[in-house]
Design a protein around this motif. Structure first.
Motif, mmCIF file in Angstrom:
data_model
loop_
_atom_site.group_PDB
_atom_site.id
_atom_site.type_symbol
_atom_site.label_atom_id
_atom_site.label_comp_id
_atom_site.label_asym_id
_atom_site.label_seq_id
_atom_site.Cartn_x
_atom_site.Cartn_y
_atom_site.Cartn_z
ATOM 1 N N ARG A 1 74.087 -62.115 -71.698
ATOM 2 C CA ARG A 1 73.565 -63.486 -71.755
ATOM 3 C C ARG A 1 73.965 -64.326 -70.549
ATOM 4 N N ASN A 2 74.905 -63.813 -69.739
ATOM 5 C CA ASN A 2 75.328 -64.559 -68.544
ATOM 6 C C ASN A 2 75.183 -63.696 -67.287
ATOM 7 N N PRO A 3 73.973 -63.490 -66.834
ATOM 8 C CA PRO A 3 73.780 -62.628 -65.665
ATOM 9 C C PRO A 3 74.331 -63.301 -64.413
ATOM 10 N N PRO A 4 74.726 -62.507 -63.390
ATOM 11 C CA PRO A 4 75.222 -63.110 -62.148
ATOM 12 C C PRO A 4 74.147 -63.983 -61.482
ATOM 13 N N LEU A 5 74.621 -65.061 -60.831
ATOM 14 C CA LEU A 5 73.710 -66.008 -60.174
ATOM 15 C C LEU A 5 74.050 -66.069 -58.692
ATOM 16 N N ASP A 6 73.030 -66.042 -57.846
ATOM 17 C CA ASP A 6 73.226 -66.183 -56.409
ATOM 18 C C ASP A 6 72.220 -67.191 -55.881
ATOM 19 N N ARG A 7 72.489 -67.637 -54.646
ATOM 20 C CA ARG A 7 71.534 -68.564 -54.023
ATOM 21 C C ARG A 7 71.057 -67.984 -52.707
ATOM 22 N N ALA A 8 69.825 -68.344 -52.302
ATOM 23 C CA ALA A 8 69.287 -67.805 -51.048
ATOM 24 C C ALA A 8 68.470 -68.884 -50.358
ATOM 25 N N ASN A 9 68.363 -68.760 -49.054
ATOM 26 C CA ASN A 9 67.573 -69.701 -48.254
ATOM 27 C C ASN A 9 66.121 -69.213 -48.237
ATOM 28 N N PRO A 10 65.182 -70.055 -48.717
ATOM 29 C CA PRO A 10 63.776 -69.604 -48.758
ATOM 30 C C PRO A 10 63.230 -69.277 -47.360
ATOM 31 N N GLN A 11 63.877 -69.837 -46.321
ATOM 32 C CA GLN A 11 63.430 -69.540 -44.943
ATOM 33 C C GLN A 11 64.202 -68.347 -44.352
ATOM 34 N N GLY A 12 65.187 -67.858 -45.105
ATOM 35 C CA GLY A 12 66.053 -66.804 -44.553
ATOM 36 C C GLY A 12 65.490 -65.408 -44.765
ATOM 37 N N ASN A 13 66.397 -64.415 -44.697
ATOM 38 C CA ASN A 13 65.966 -63.031 -44.874
ATOM 39 C C ASN A 13 65.905 -62.735 -46.379
ATOM 40 N N ILE A 14 64.709 -62.789 -46.923
ATOM 41 C CA ILE A 14 64.536 -62.683 -48.380
ATOM 42 C C ILE A 14 64.849 -61.269 -48.868
ATOM 43 N N GLU A 15 64.475 -60.284 -48.048
ATOM 44 C CA GLU A 15 64.716 -58.892 -48.442
ATOM 45 C C GLU A 15 66.221 -58.652 -48.636
ATOM 46 N N ASP A 16 67.015 -59.134 -47.681
ATOM 47 C CA ASP A 16 68.474 -58.949 -47.789
ATOM 48 C C ASP A 16 69.028 -59.634 -49.038
ATOM 49 N N SER A 17 68.575 -60.875 -49.261
ATOM 50 C CA SER A 17 69.074 -61.626 -50.422
ATOM 51 C C SER A 17 68.762 -60.893 -51.724
ATOM 52 N N LEU A 18 67.554 -60.334 -51.832
ATOM 53 C CA LEU A 18 67.164 -59.639 -53.068
ATOM 54 C C LEU A 18 67.964 -58.351 -53.250
ATOM 55 N N LYS A 19 68.192 -57.636 -52.132
ATOM 56 C CA LYS A 19 68.972 -56.382 -52.226
ATOM 57 C C LYS A 19 70.401 -56.685 -52.697
ATOM 58 N N LYS A 20 70.967 -57.789 -52.165
ATOM 59 C CA LYS A 20 72.334 -58.176 -52.524
ATOM 60 C C LYS A 20 72.450 -58.468 -54.027
ATOM 61 N N ILE A 21 71.505 -59.297 -54.511
ATOM 62 C CA ILE A 21 71.603 -59.697 -55.926
ATOM 63 C C ILE A 21 71.278 -58.508 -56.831
ATOM 64 N N TRP A 22 70.485 -57.571 -56.337
ATOM 65 C CA TRP A 22 70.177 -56.349 -57.107
ATOM 66 C C TRP A 22 71.461 -55.525 -57.292
ATOM 67 N N LEU A 23 72.211 -55.390 -56.200
ATOM 68 C CA LEU A 23 73.486 -54.651 -56.267
ATOM 69 C C LEU A 23 74.457 -55.336 -57.223
ATOM 70 N N LYS A 24 74.470 -56.686 -57.123
ATOM 71 C CA LYS A 24 75.369 -57.463 -57.964
ATOM 72 C C LYS A 24 75.047 -57.231 -59.450
ATOM 73 N N ALA A 25 73.730 -57.213 -59.763
ATOM 74 C CA ALA A 25 73.307 -56.993 -61.156
ATOM 75 C C ALA A 25 73.788 -55.636 -61.632
ATOM 76 N N GLY A 26 73.598 -54.623 -60.776
ATOM 77 C CA GLY A 26 73.978 -53.256 -61.144
ATOM 78 C C GLY A 26 75.477 -53.117 -61.325
ATOM 79 N N ASN A 27 76.246 -53.739 -60.420
ATOM 80 C CA ASN A 27 77.705 -53.639 -60.484
ATOM 81 C C ASN A 27 78.266 -54.382 -61.693
#
Length: 842
Positions: free
Chosen positions: A473-499
């Motif tokens: 019920r409390n998944p990890p939360l991250d923030r990202a810059n919409p103008q930044g590297n979106i692919e990197d941000s998504l990969k990071k939060i994906w790893l975080k979810a898995g870990n």
């Protein structure tokens, strides 16, 4: 492989349906009371030099006026602006004639190639159209021969000829400036009327409907520029133009036709080529004697005119000819062919959205403008058209029994008026969510952690109540810059979810700052084709005060993305699917915008994966732009048949194939190529595998509308109730087609969907196919309403839209220049294997 089987005529109507309650409705069709008694003579017209249809028509009308008494023998032939002329009798000049026409110069833009004054009109007799043959076809005593098609085309040209002389025409519609409404940015919307000759059982009908299109507002160019830049008055432009302003204006007005207004008694016409980079007070040109002068000074010295807006750039109308904006007026009646922006589109929808009663009245007004009674061309051909809208027989089919999870308070029920809600209901199969994460494309200042957590709490509660199992019920939360590297941000939060969950991530929930396409598109590209994880986007405004209804809608989407099932129909209501293993397929092809030769077309195929036709899998192919036939259909069908077999453990014995986006002219070609491909796919899996195929074309782009007659036969928007089916009076003379309005009206006049059966080995009767198609509309997974077309086709359409976002070079954007899209064919990512069996595209 055996020789291709013969596909002859399309399927004949297998009798009429009986299910449902009979009602009468009006349809926007007007009967042709009398067809020409005599044969019609067809002529070929060649006008040289070659000019656009608009000018061709002027030349032809002049030719008609000059020669009516002589070479035309008193006849008033009709003409389509290109090649075809039709007359009610043979012309005195025999089989061929050549005529010279002088056209006085009007509308010639100075600086563009001047249209020559002298035209040559060559006319040659081509054929005689036998009306008798058309009547045989209408009365189901003969097939639709080329002669019948030409007769229908002649009737079309006959009804369009007079409006094309009097009004601005675009294809089958003509537009009038009466009652025009301004849109933003210097444009306005004009009311138009569409008309088309349609063959129905025993008679020809004229289908008349409203249409609307954007035009440029006529008047001072300075006013238009003010509006394009969103300013209140020209004085707001005193500070001059920024580079960005200049580009915006130049893009909007390039090619526009204008008149100058500074020479008394002489107004010349021009076409805008571009803008000067400098204001009129700074734009220098050579006087011809070696000395330079700026445009503002020149106008003062030469025309004694002091410019009010010398700070604005000039328009360039040909090499070294500069006109100050304030001496230019925009000519009336120019169509706005550029893409409308969001605000203009919203205004346009407001203008065109009309309740059924209002639309019916407007169509009747169009009839007054058309004035068929006093049309000399119709009279001469001996054609009369009714001014009464056709009353047609319809039936309202009963709603099916819809099922949710047995523990729901109302586990099985019949929806009323095509809609229901999720209160006290649990989804039929709730997915389990253990590994997930949140990515907010906003900083803490714009959206606080606390707000996000409040929203997630509400969403999780709603999902639980609706029957999903959420362990985390409390998944990890991250923030990202919409103008930044979106692919990197998504990969990071994906790893975080898995870990965090020590398990393969199932979904990433993204919170977006706005409705802009680029960010959304990139999230979908990365999640679908790079990482292989489902994604759910929500706009941040919905997180501020989370509403139950909104959370429930998001929950429906998340559940199917994770492989769950929201609802299903009682087996007795889809016997065709439940009796034997049956796959329902939906196919669609979306094309790039007209004129974009670089971007590819996208073909999508969706197929049901269970005996309930509630879960679907998808297959996508990129093919060269503009091709309507699905090029690699055999392999796509093969993929889905394999998936069906792996999911159900059985091969489908029947295939019901719904095909979207095919126009009548392409029926034969699509049918032959695509049925052959479906067959080939089956035989490639096993040479003895020959399931029965039914192939149905589904059309939404047509101008048929229904208007209830009795108050009791309406829903709350004044439309016909969901389940209204029409199969007589306005349908094909003898083929198996019907109109089905399966959804409840939301706003405006509902558009029924047209189903046309081209091929059928399953022996459907009318009730069988109409009821099945209607019932399927109740199990579209994304909402608690019956939808307007069968879900497999709806899903194929969503898959096409989604696949546009899978391109690496951003070719999904509608505005990019053609160079950017080069090589687009190679840059589309493939949807990851993990997602291919779930409905990731919801």
């Amino acid at each position: 492989m055996e020789a291709p089987f013969a596909i002859t005529e399309f399927v004949k109507r297998p009798g009429l349906g009986r299910d449902g309650r009979g009602i009468k409705v009006r349809a926007n069709f007007f009967e042709v009371l009398t067809l020409p008694e005599n044969d019609i003579i067809q002529y070929d017209v060649t006008i040289t030099p070659d000019v656009p249809p608009r000018l061709n028509r002027r030349v032809f009308n002049k030719f008609s006026e000059l020669n009516r008494g002589g070479a035309l023998g008193g006849a008033r032939p009709v003409y389509d602006g290109r090649k075809n002329m039709f007359a009610h009798k043979d012309m005195p000049f025999g089989n061929a004639g050549t005529f010279d026409v002088n056209l006085e110069e009007d509308g010639a833009a100075v600086g563009s190639k001047r249209p020559p004054r002298l035209f040559t009109v060559k006319i040659k007799k081509v054929s005689v159209i036998r009306i008798e043959e058309l009547l045989r076809f209408l009365n189901a005593r003969g097939s639709c021969t080329p002669n019948c098609l030409t007769a229908i085309m002649a009737l079309d040209i006959l009804i369009h000829h007079e409006p094309s002389i009097l009004y601005t025409t675009v294809r089958k519609s003509f537009f009038t400036p009466q009652g025009a409404r301004p849109l933003s940015g210097g444009t306005e919307v004009w009311q138009g009327y569409y008309q088309s000759a349609r063959p129905t059982k025993g008679r020809m009908m004229i289908n008349i409907d409203l249409s609307a299109t954007a035009f440029y507002e006529a008047g001072p160019l300075v006013q238009m520029v003010t509006k394009i830049l969103g300013r209140r008055s020209p004085d707001d432009l005193r500070r001059g133009f920024s580079d960005r302003d200049r580009q915006k204006v130049e893009k909007s007005i390039k090619g526009l036709r204008i008149r100058d207004n500074h020479l008394p008694g002489r107004k010349r016409k021009f076409k805008i080529e571009r803008l000067t980079p400098t204001p009129a007070s700074n734009t220098q040109f050579d006087r011809g004697d070696g000395s330079n002068i700026d445009v503002a000074t020149y106008f003062y010295q030469q025309h004694n005119r002091r410019l009010n807006h010398a700070y604005l750039p000039c328009v360039i109308v040909r090499k070294n000819v500069y006109l100050p904006m304030e001496v230019c007026d925009v000519i009336e009646g120019q169509r706005h062919i550029r893409k409308l922006d969001d605000r203009q589109t919203a205004d346009m929808i407001k203008f065109t959205c009309q309740q059924p009663q209002q639309r019916a009245n407007k169509i009747r007004q169009g009839l007054d403008i058309l004035n068929y009674r006093n049309n000399e061309y119709l009279r001469q051909f001996g054609t009369r058209i009714s001014t009464e809208m056709a009353v047609v027989n319809a039936r309202v089919l009963p709603a099916p029994l819809l099922n949710y999870h047995p523990s729901s308070r109302e586990a099985s029920f019949r929806p009323n008026f095509g809609q229901w809600n999720l209160r006290d209901k649990k989804v039929a199969t709730g997915a389990t969510l253990g590994s997930w994460s949140i990515l907010a494309f906003m900083n803490e200042r714009e959206l606080r952690d606390q707000t996000i957590q409040g929203f997630i709490r509400e969403l999780v509660n709603t999902c639980q109540e609706t029957g999903m199992n959420i362990h985390n019920r409390n998944p990890p939360l991250d923030r990202a810059n919409p103008q930044g590297n979106i692919e990197d941000s998504l990969k990071k939060i994906w790893l975080k979810a898995g870990n965090t969950a020590k398990a393969q991530p199932q979904i990433i929930l993204c919170i977006l700052p706005n409705t802009g396409v680029p960010l959304y598109a990139e999230i979908k590209r990365v999640c679908d084709t790079v990482i292989g994880v489902a994604s759910q986007c929500v706009q941040f405004k919905h997180t501020l005060q989370p509403k139950k209804q909104y959370c429930a809608n998001v929950c429906l989407k998340i559940n199917v993305k994770l492989g769950g099932m929201n609802s299903f129909l009682h087996p007795a209501h889809i016997p065709f699917i439940t009796d034997k293993p049956t796959i329902v397929m939906g196919a669609d092809v979306t094309h790039p915008a007209p004129g974009n030769s670089v971007r590819p077309s996208i073909a999508a195929l969706c197929g049901s994966m269970d005996a309930r036709a509630s879960r679907y899998a998808a297959s996508i192919r990129i093919q060269s732009g503009g091709t309507e036939i699905i090029v690699d259909l055999a392999n796509m069908v093969k993929e889905l048949l394999k998936t069906f077999y792996q999911t159900c453990g059985r091969k489908p014995e029947r295939i019901l194939f719904y095909r979207d986006g095919v126009s009548e002219g392409q029926f034969k070609q699509v049918l032959e190529k695509e049925i052959y491909a479906i067959r080939a796919a089956c035989q490639a899996l096993d040479k003895d595998y020959k399931p029965n195929i039914t192939f149905v074309v589904v059309q939404k782009r047509h101008h048929t509308r229904f208007f209830p007659i009795e108050r009791r036969d309406t829903d709350r928007t004044g439309n016909c109730p969901p389940g209204t089916v029409v199969e007589t009076d306005i349908t094909h003379p003898f083929e198996f087609d019907f109109y089905l309005q399966s959804h409840a009206g939301l706003q405006g006049t509902s558009r029924p969907t047209h189903y046309h059966v081209l091929f059928d080995e399953n022996g459907f009767n009318a009730d069988g196919l109409q009821t099945l198609s209607y019932n399927l509309c109740y199990i579209y997974a994304r909402c608690t309403r019956a939808v307007s077309l069968v879900p497999p086709v709806y899903y194929a359409d969503l898959v096409c839209t989604r696949a546009r976002f899978h391109s690496h070079s951003g070719v999904w954007s509608d505005t990019e220049s053609s160079e950017e899209g080069t090589g687009a064919m190679a840059t589309f990512g493939v949807v990851k294997q993990e997602l291919q069996r779930v409905m990731y595209f919801m």
